[in-house]
Enzyme design. Structure first.
Site, PDB file in Angstrom:
ATOM      1  N   CYS A 114      30.634  17.821  14.208  1.00  0.00           N
ATOM      2  CA  CYS A 114      31.641  18.785  13.726  1.00  0.00           C
ATOM      3  C   CYS A 114      31.044  19.838  12.795  1.00  0.00           C
ATOM      4  O   CYS A 114      31.665  20.871  12.553  1.00  0.00           O
ATOM      5  CB  CYS A 114      32.771  18.045  13.033  1.00  0.00           C
ATOM      6  N   HIS A 254      36.926  22.855   9.009  1.00  0.00           N
ATOM      7  CA  HIS A 254      36.877  22.082  10.251  1.00  0.00           C
ATOM      8  C   HIS A 254      38.267  21.489  10.491  1.00  0.00           C
ATOM      9  O   HIS A 254      38.917  20.987   9.564  1.00  0.00           O
ATOM     10  CB  HIS A 254      35.828  20.982  10.138  1.00  0.00           C
ATOM     11  N   ASN A 284      40.998  18.561  17.536  1.00  0.00           N
ATOM     12  CA  ASN A 284      39.637  18.606  17.000  1.00  0.00           C
ATOM     13  C   ASN A 284      38.663  18.879  18.155  1.00  0.00           C
ATOM     14  O   ASN A 284      38.409  17.994  18.972  1.00  0.00           O
ATOM     15  CB  ASN A 284      39.331  17.264  16.329  1.00  0.00           C
TER      16      ASN A 284
HETATM   17  O1  UT7 Z   1      35.909  15.457  13.094  1.00  0.00           O
HETATM   18  C1  UT7 Z   1      34.982  14.465  12.812  1.00  0.00           C
HETATM   19  C2  UT7 Z   1      35.348  13.612  11.709  1.00  0.00           C
HETATM   20  N1  UT7 Z   1      36.538  12.870  12.007  1.00  0.00           N
HETATM   21  C3  UT7 Z   1      37.531  12.855  11.135  1.00  0.00           C
HETATM   22  O2  UT7 Z   1      37.478  13.526  10.138  1.00  0.00           O
HETATM   23  C4  UT7 Z   1      38.688  11.918  11.400  1.00  0.00           C
HETATM   24  C5  UT7 Z   1      39.040  11.173  10.162  1.00  0.00           C
HETATM   25  N2  UT7 Z   1      40.072  10.178  10.339  1.00  0.00           N
HETATM   26  C6  UT7 Z   1      41.366  10.497  10.561  1.00  0.00           C
HETATM   27  O3  UT7 Z   1      41.704  11.652  10.686  1.00  0.00           O
HETATM   28  C7  UT7 Z   1      42.388   9.392  10.559  1.00  0.00           C
HETATM   29  O4  UT7 Z   1      41.779   8.215  10.087  1.00  0.00           O
HETATM   30  C8  UT7 Z   1      43.020   9.124  11.941  1.00  0.00           C
HETATM   31  C9  UT7 Z   1      43.902  10.276  12.334  1.00  0.00           C
HETATM   32  C10 UT7 Z   1      41.922   8.917  12.977  1.00  0.00           C
HETATM   33  C11 UT7 Z   1      43.895   7.856  11.872  1.00  0.00           C
HETATM   34  O5  UT7 Z   1      44.870   8.014  10.855  1.00  0.00           O
HETATM   35  P1  UT7 Z   1      45.069   6.881   9.758  1.00  0.00           P
HETATM   36  O6  UT7 Z   1      46.169   7.335   8.902  1.00  0.00           O
HETATM   37  O7  UT7 Z   1      43.745   6.636   9.102  1.00  0.00           O
HETATM   38  O8  UT7 Z   1      45.541   5.650  10.627  1.00  0.00           O
HETATM   39  P2  UT7 Z   1      44.911   4.194  10.724  1.00  0.00           P
HETATM   40  O9  UT7 Z   1      43.662   4.219  11.537  1.00  0.00           O
HETATM   41  O10 UT7 Z   1      44.853   3.596   9.362  1.00  0.00           O
HETATM   42  O11 UT7 Z   1      46.047   3.458  11.534  1.00  0.00           O
HETATM   43  C12 UT7 Z   1      47.338   3.228  10.970  1.00  0.00           C
HETATM   44  C13 UT7 Z   1      48.206   2.542  12.000  1.00  0.00           C
HETATM   45  C14 UT7 Z   1      47.539   1.337  12.639  1.00  0.00           C
HETATM   46  O12 UT7 Z   1      48.527   0.375  12.876  1.00  0.00           O
HETATM   47  P3  UT7 Z   1      48.687  -0.893  11.893  1.00  0.00           P
HETATM   48  O13 UT7 Z   1      47.364  -1.590  11.907  1.00  0.00           O
HETATM   49  O14 UT7 Z   1      49.027  -0.303  10.558  1.00  0.00           O
HETATM   50  O15 UT7 Z   1      49.803  -1.654  12.531  1.00  0.00           O
HETATM   51  C15 UT7 Z   1      47.028   1.864  13.943  1.00  0.00           C
HETATM   52  O16 UT7 Z   1      46.920   0.863  14.929  1.00  0.00           O
HETATM   53  O17 UT7 Z   1      48.483   3.428  13.064  1.00  0.00           O
HETATM   54  C16 UT7 Z   1      48.114   2.842  14.314  1.00  0.00           C
HETATM   55  N3  UT7 Z   1      47.654   3.898  15.194  1.00  0.00           N
HETATM   56  C17 UT7 Z   1      48.470   4.600  15.977  1.00  0.00           C
HETATM   57  N4  UT7 Z   1      49.808   4.539  16.169  1.00  0.00           N
HETATM   58  C18 UT7 Z   1      50.350   5.438  17.036  1.00  0.00           C
HETATM   59  C19 UT7 Z   1      46.376   4.347  15.369  1.00  0.00           C
HETATM   60  N5  UT7 Z   1      46.373   5.339  16.258  1.00  0.00           N
HETATM   61  C20 UT7 Z   1      47.653   5.523  16.645  1.00  0.00           C
HETATM   62  C21 UT7 Z   1      48.276   6.413  17.549  1.00  0.00           C
HETATM   63  N6  UT7 Z   1      49.608   6.330  17.688  1.00  0.00           N
HETATM   64  N7  UT7 Z   1      47.586   7.344  18.220  1.00  0.00           N
END
Ligand code: UT7
Length: 329
Positions: A114, A254, A284
């Site tokens: 990125c 980004h 992204n």
């Molecule tokens: O560009 C390169 C660098 N990359 C980044 O900067 C990305 C950085 N990370 C992020 O932007 C975020 O961590 C994400 C958008 C990838 C994920 O968001 P989050 O708020 O960190 O969610 P999480 O991974 O903590 O997941 C929370 C919950 C989980 O369920 P439980 O365990 O709380 O029951 C996941 O299983 O959300 C669930 N979940 C989803 N639910 C619906 C994960 N993905 C999804 C989805 N739809 N697509």
């Protein structure tokens, strides 16, 4: 004689026509528009159904040469920042030069995920500043759909395909790239990588069966590092150049997550009106996000505007570029 600086004198983007909305994605994996929008800010992304990264580059470069009136034969160097090259070799840069007829140019691909566009901008600027070259094209492109597992809801909702290309030329008015801070920490590779297909784990039946040719991202870990480092490096480049929030006309962040963008803007003390955001329509696009932002906002940019470009991504890689915009469109 005044110092030569490297100015962006043209910017052009290209995104594929096919739009994949959150609602469409929710038919493929267990997700929904509300989750994606509230956690990331993304509403839809573009998917390249046919062709390769070089095809998106070719479209962007064609448009760039047309709008700037520059002849393909006058281009000296083409840098392509990408993690989705057409092949491991030859470089995508070679292929783009061939497709566009940039027969006097050489080039190379640059892997910084990125942060690819800011690494490329800083690198390309050196060739202009030394006086060696007059026309350098820096491209950020990624066909993320080629390395995303559409069964993995934690990654497939985030990424999209897209490309942007910038022309760099010498400037004697002090406009263009003013400064950059680039950083890297390879220990972050375990949190965000493409596990197979390189020399460590060449493609095999096992790597395919184990889904090792898809992006592996530990979202929470990456988020933690991204939010801190992108905000820190953006504040650092302001301090280093004695810029106050009033001095900065635009943050070009980004587009990984709206929450990371907001945290960076807050840290810099910038209001929303000064922050470029197009994550809602492209998601992204990895190396594509920054030039696509510049392309989308080009008409609002004025000669002399102070821009801070900042990014964080796989590697880990991160950094910021302080740039003075060089033209009115
Ligand atoms: O560009 C390169 C660098 N990359 C980044 O900067 C990305 C950085 N990370 C992020 O932007 C975020 O961590 C994400 C958008 C990838 C994920 O968001 P989050 O708020 O960190 O969610 P999480 O991974 O903590 O997941 C929370 C919950 C989980 O369920 P439980 O365990 O709380 O029951 C996941 O299983 O959300 C669930 N979940 C989803 N639910 C619906 C994960 N993905 C999804 C989805 N739809 N697509």
């Amino acid at each position: 004689m005044s110092k030569i600086s490297a100015a962006i004198t043209g910017i052009q983007g290209h995104v594929p026509d096919f739009v994949l909305t959150n609602d469409e994605l929710s038919k493929i994996v267990d997700t929904n528009d509300e989750w994606i929008t509230s956690r990331t800010g993304i509403k839809e992304r573009r998917i390249q159904k046919e062709g390769a990264s070089s095809d998106m580059c070719a479209e962007a470069v064609k448009g760039l040469l047309e709008k700037t009136g520059v002849d393909a034969m006058d281009i000296d160097l083409v840098i392509v920042a990408t993690v989705t090259p057409d092949y491991p070799f030859p470089s995508t840069s070679n292929i783009v030069c061939d497709k566009i007829g940039m027969k006097n140019a050489w080039g190379y691909d640059l892997i910084a995920a990125c942060s690819g566009f800011i690494y490329g901008l800083a690198t390309g600027a050196q060739f202009i500043e030394t006086g060696r070259y007059k026309k350098v094209i820096v491209i950020g492109v990624d066909k993320m759909s080629s390395i995303i597992n559409y069964k993995d809801r934690t990654t497939c909702v985030i990424f999209g395909d897209g490309c942007g290309a910038a022309l760099l030329e010498p400037n004697n008015e002090g406009l263009g790239v003013q400064d950059f801070i680039l950083k890297a920490d390879g220990s972050g590779r375990k949190h965000l990588l493409l596990p197979a297909g390189g020399s460590l784990h060449p493609a095999s039946k096992d790597t395919v069966e184990e889904d090792k040719h898809f992006v592996h991202q530990e979202g929470k870990q990456v988020f933690k590092f991204a939010v801190t480092n992108m905000a820190d490096v953006s504040a650092e480049i302001m301090d280093k150049n004695n810029l106050t929030a009033d001095d900065v006309d635009w943050l070009v962040p980004h587009q990984a997550n709206l929450r990371i963008i907001d945290a960076t803007a807050n840290r810099m003390g910038l209001p929303k009106e000064k922050v470029m955001v197009n994550i809602q329509k492209y998601g992204n696009t990895t190396a594509g996000t920054l030039p696509l932002c510049l392309w989308d906002y080009e008409k609002q940019l004025k000669k002399g505007d102070n821009l801070v470009l900042s990014a964080f991504g796989g590697g880990f890689t991160w950094g910021a570029v302080y740039l003075k915009w060089a033209y009115n469109s």
